[in-house]
Design an enzyme around this catalytic site. Sequence first.
Site, PDB file in Angstrom:
ATOM      1  N   GLU A  19      25.508  63.034 -96.592  1.00 19.68           N
ATOM      2  CA  GLU A  19      26.325  63.465 -95.453  1.00 19.68           C
ATOM      3  C   GLU A  19      27.617  62.646 -95.410  1.00 19.68           C
ATOM      4  OE1 GLU A  19      24.461  63.647 -91.327  1.00 19.68           O
ATOM      5  OE2 GLU A  19      25.903  62.027 -91.047  1.00 19.68           O
ATOM      6  N   GLY A 126      24.823  67.632 -80.044  1.00 19.17           N
ATOM      7  CA  GLY A 126      25.949  66.688 -80.097  1.00 19.17           C
ATOM      8  C   GLY A 126      25.700  65.519 -79.172  1.00 19.17           C
ATOM      9  N   ALA A 145      20.658  72.564 -78.089  1.00 19.36           N
ATOM     10  CA  ALA A 145      20.739  73.126 -79.445  1.00 19.36           C
ATOM     11  C   ALA A 145      20.029  74.473 -79.535  1.00 19.36           C
ATOM     12  CB  ALA A 145      20.145  72.129 -80.446  1.00 19.36           C
ATOM     13  N   HIS A 184      13.421  61.737 -79.675  1.00 18.77           N
ATOM     14  CA  HIS A 184      14.782  61.749 -79.140  1.00 18.77           C
ATOM     15  C   HIS A 184      14.794  60.905 -77.870  1.00 18.77           C
ATOM     16  CE1 HIS A 184      18.353  63.329 -76.949  1.00 18.77           C
ATOM     17  NE2 HIS A 184      18.859  63.230 -78.163  1.00 18.77           N
ATOM     18  N   GLN A 211      16.434  62.162 -88.089  1.00 22.64           N
ATOM     19  CA  GLN A 211      17.170  60.934 -87.775  1.00 22.64           C
ATOM     20  C   GLN A 211      16.751  59.865 -88.783  1.00 22.64           C
ATOM     21  OE1 GLN A 211      19.657  59.319 -86.947  1.00 22.64           O
ATOM     22  NE2 GLN A 211      19.657  59.912 -84.786  1.00 22.64           N
TER      23      GLN A 211
HETATM   24  P1  FAD Z   1      18.571  69.196 -78.422  1.00 28.86           P
HETATM   25  O1  FAD Z   1      17.628  69.894 -79.330  1.00 28.86           O
HETATM   26  O2  FAD Z   1      19.343  70.046 -77.469  1.00 28.86           O
HETATM   27  O3  FAD Z   1      17.702  68.116 -77.625  1.00 28.86           O
HETATM   28  C1  FAD Z   1      18.312  67.189 -76.755  1.00 28.86           C
HETATM   29  C2  FAD Z   1      17.243  66.680 -75.779  1.00 28.86           C
HETATM   30  O4  FAD Z   1      16.871  67.722 -74.866  1.00 28.86           O
HETATM   31  C3  FAD Z   1      15.938  66.250 -76.442  1.00 28.86           C
HETATM   32  O5  FAD Z   1      15.432  65.166 -75.698  1.00 28.86           O
HETATM   33  C4  FAD Z   1      15.031  67.452 -76.343  1.00 28.86           C
HETATM   34  O6  FAD Z   1      13.651  67.080 -76.303  1.00 28.86           O
HETATM   35  C5  FAD Z   1      15.502  68.086 -75.041  1.00 28.86           C
HETATM   36  N1  FAD Z   1      15.545  69.547 -75.071  1.00 28.86           N
HETATM   37  C6  FAD Z   1      15.792  70.352 -76.138  1.00 28.86           C
HETATM   38  N2  FAD Z   1      15.829  71.638 -75.762  1.00 28.86           N
HETATM   39  C7  FAD Z   1      15.611  71.644 -74.424  1.00 28.86           C
HETATM   40  C8  FAD Z   1      15.534  72.674 -73.453  1.00 28.86           C
HETATM   41  N3  FAD Z   1      15.692  73.971 -73.797  1.00 28.86           N
HETATM   42  N4  FAD Z   1      15.307  72.320 -72.163  1.00 28.86           N
HETATM   43  C9  FAD Z   1      15.152  71.017 -71.794  1.00 28.86           C
HETATM   44  N5  FAD Z   1      15.202  69.992 -72.689  1.00 28.86           N
HETATM   45  C10 FAD Z   1      15.429  70.313 -73.975  1.00 28.86           C
HETATM   46  N6  FAD Z   1      25.809  64.328 -83.319  1.00 28.86           N
HETATM   47  C11 FAD Z   1      27.113  64.676 -83.365  1.00 28.86           C
HETATM   48  O7  FAD Z   1      27.827  64.556 -82.358  1.00 28.86           O
HETATM   49  N7  FAD Z   1      27.661  65.159 -84.538  1.00 28.86           N
HETATM   50  C12 FAD Z   1      26.923  65.331 -85.669  1.00 28.86           C
HETATM   51  O8  FAD Z   1      27.456  65.776 -86.698  1.00 28.86           O
HETATM   52  C13 FAD Z   1      25.548  64.961 -85.645  1.00 28.86           C
HETATM   53  N8  FAD Z   1      24.755  65.118 -86.725  1.00 28.86           N
HETATM   54  C14 FAD Z   1      23.413  64.815 -86.642  1.00 28.86           C
HETATM   55  C15 FAD Z   1      22.585  65.035 -87.755  1.00 28.86           C
HETATM   56  C16 FAD Z   1      21.229  64.743 -87.687  1.00 28.86           C
HETATM   57  C17 FAD Z   1      20.358  64.993 -88.881  1.00 28.86           C
HETATM   58  C18 FAD Z   1      20.665  64.207 -86.489  1.00 28.86           C
HETATM   59  C19 FAD Z   1      19.206  63.871 -86.417  1.00 28.86           C
HETATM   60  C20 FAD Z   1      21.474  63.990 -85.379  1.00 28.86           C
HETATM   61  C21 FAD Z   1      22.847  64.300 -85.435  1.00 28.86           C
HETATM   62  N9  FAD Z   1      23.690  64.127 -84.341  1.00 28.86           N
HETATM   63  C22 FAD Z   1      25.017  64.458 -84.411  1.00 28.86           C
HETATM   64  C23 FAD Z   1      23.167  63.546 -83.099  1.00 28.86           C
HETATM   65  C24 FAD Z   1      22.658  64.613 -82.085  1.00 28.86           C
HETATM   66  O9  FAD Z   1      23.718  65.448 -81.707  1.00 28.86           O
HETATM   67  C25 FAD Z   1      22.088  63.851 -80.895  1.00 28.86           C
HETATM   68  O10 FAD Z   1      20.913  63.187 -81.260  1.00 28.86           O
HETATM   69  C26 FAD Z   1      21.893  64.675 -79.620  1.00 28.86           C
HETATM   70  O11 FAD Z   1      21.661  63.721 -78.564  1.00 28.86           O
HETATM   71  C27 FAD Z   1      20.714  65.637 -79.645  1.00 28.86           C
HETATM   72  O12 FAD Z   1      20.937  66.692 -80.474  1.00 28.86           O
HETATM   73  P2  FAD Z   1      19.795  67.809 -80.715  1.00 28.86           P
HETATM   74  O13 FAD Z   1      20.389  68.882 -81.513  1.00 28.86           O
HETATM   75  O14 FAD Z   1      18.541  67.171 -81.181  1.00 28.86           O
HETATM   76  O15 FAD Z   1      19.624  68.299 -79.187  1.00 28.86           O
END
Ligand code: FAD
Length: 318
Positions: A19, A126, A145, A184, A211
């Site tokens: 990455e 994000g 997400a 998370h 992660q």
């Molecule tokens: P989500 O899946 O939305 O989850 C966030 C939190 O909400 C979690 O605690 C989950 O349990 C909870 N949740 C999920 N869905 C729901 C729902 N429908 N209702 C209620 N709660 C819910 N960040 C950046 O800014 N740029 C990047 O390029 C980037 N790349 C990454 C690459 C990888 C491989 C990883 C692991 C992380 C990356 N991140 C990046 C960090 C990531 O954006 C953060 O960890 C962010 O806080 C959570 O993203 P997520 O997609 O897991 O969120």
Amino acid sequence: MKITEHIENANGKTLFSFELIPPLKGQSIQGIYNAIDPLMEFKPPFIDVTSLREDYIYKEHQNGLLEKLSYRKRPGTIAICAAIMNRYKVDTVPHLLCGGFTKGETENALIDLQFLGIENVLVLRGDARRGDATFIPTEGGHCYATELLQQVVNMNNGKYLHEDYEGIEKTNFCIGVAGYPEKHFEAPNLKADFKYLKQKVDMGANFIVTQMFFDNQKYFDFVNGCRANGINVPIIPGLKPITNSKQLSSLAKTFFIDMPEDLCDVINACKDEKAVREAGIEWMINQCKELIKFGVPVLHFYTMSNAGPTRKIAEAIF
Ligand code: FAD
């Protein structure tokens, strides 16, 4: 080609990928090429490019008033992906974020990706903006997400935001999502995390990238937990070697991960930072060997656009 096809075609052999982060605004793309060149001999089938939402900066005016301005420090994710594909003939995986983008902007970005022939995306909520205590969604954008994932799945089914008719061009994205072997940080427990991860996979996510972690047992338990929860897509471990002693606490703090006591002992016993770098690389080589034995599909490295340590690990492994 899709990430899932690369994994299938490898017939159980572990692949190497990495990455990159876009350069700071105003810097050239040459830094990206410099970070890729030393790693191409290890034949990565794909390269990820991260995305960063806007931050706020304060501009001081002559009258002393401060103006709050929205500013993207590292723009260019999609263009970098296209440039890499064009130059190196490898697939790229742009990270798509909820934060910082409206649904309309996301749709346009996905259309750009489709036209460019980029077939994979990693969909993420994000991080919070610097200065914000928690993640604040963009007006007209997505909160989680899962919602962003649904938009991509909809386009794969020919359902755009305002167009939904027979014969409309369908996109064909292979979709990755994030996984957290150590949970998370906002999730109350691993069970809740698994629930949302399962939801993503049931909605159409094709693979998971984790992660970073420094204790393989955390990854093994996570994979077993996923399988027990009916999450059966490939789970790609995300890896980063320790390269300086401060990272023992900075990585733990930034990414909400535990540093194994043995690793801390090894790093703390080093006589200087050069020895720390070597010990960090050695630790990661051992982690990688064990992960390959476990049968991971890909070893995916967070290079932070610095190829040196990853190259040393790849030389020892591939
Ligand atoms: P989500 O899946 O939305 O989850 C966030 C939190 O909400 C979690 O605690 C989950 O349990 C909870 N949740 C999920 N869905 C729901 C729902 N429908 N209702 C209620 N709660 C819910 N960040 C950046 O800014 N740029 C990047 O390029 C980037 N790349 C990454 C690459 C990888 C491989 C990883 C692991 C992380 C990356 N991140 C990046 C960090 C990531 O954006 C953060 O960890 C962010 O806080 C959570 O993203 P997520 O997609 O897991 O969120």
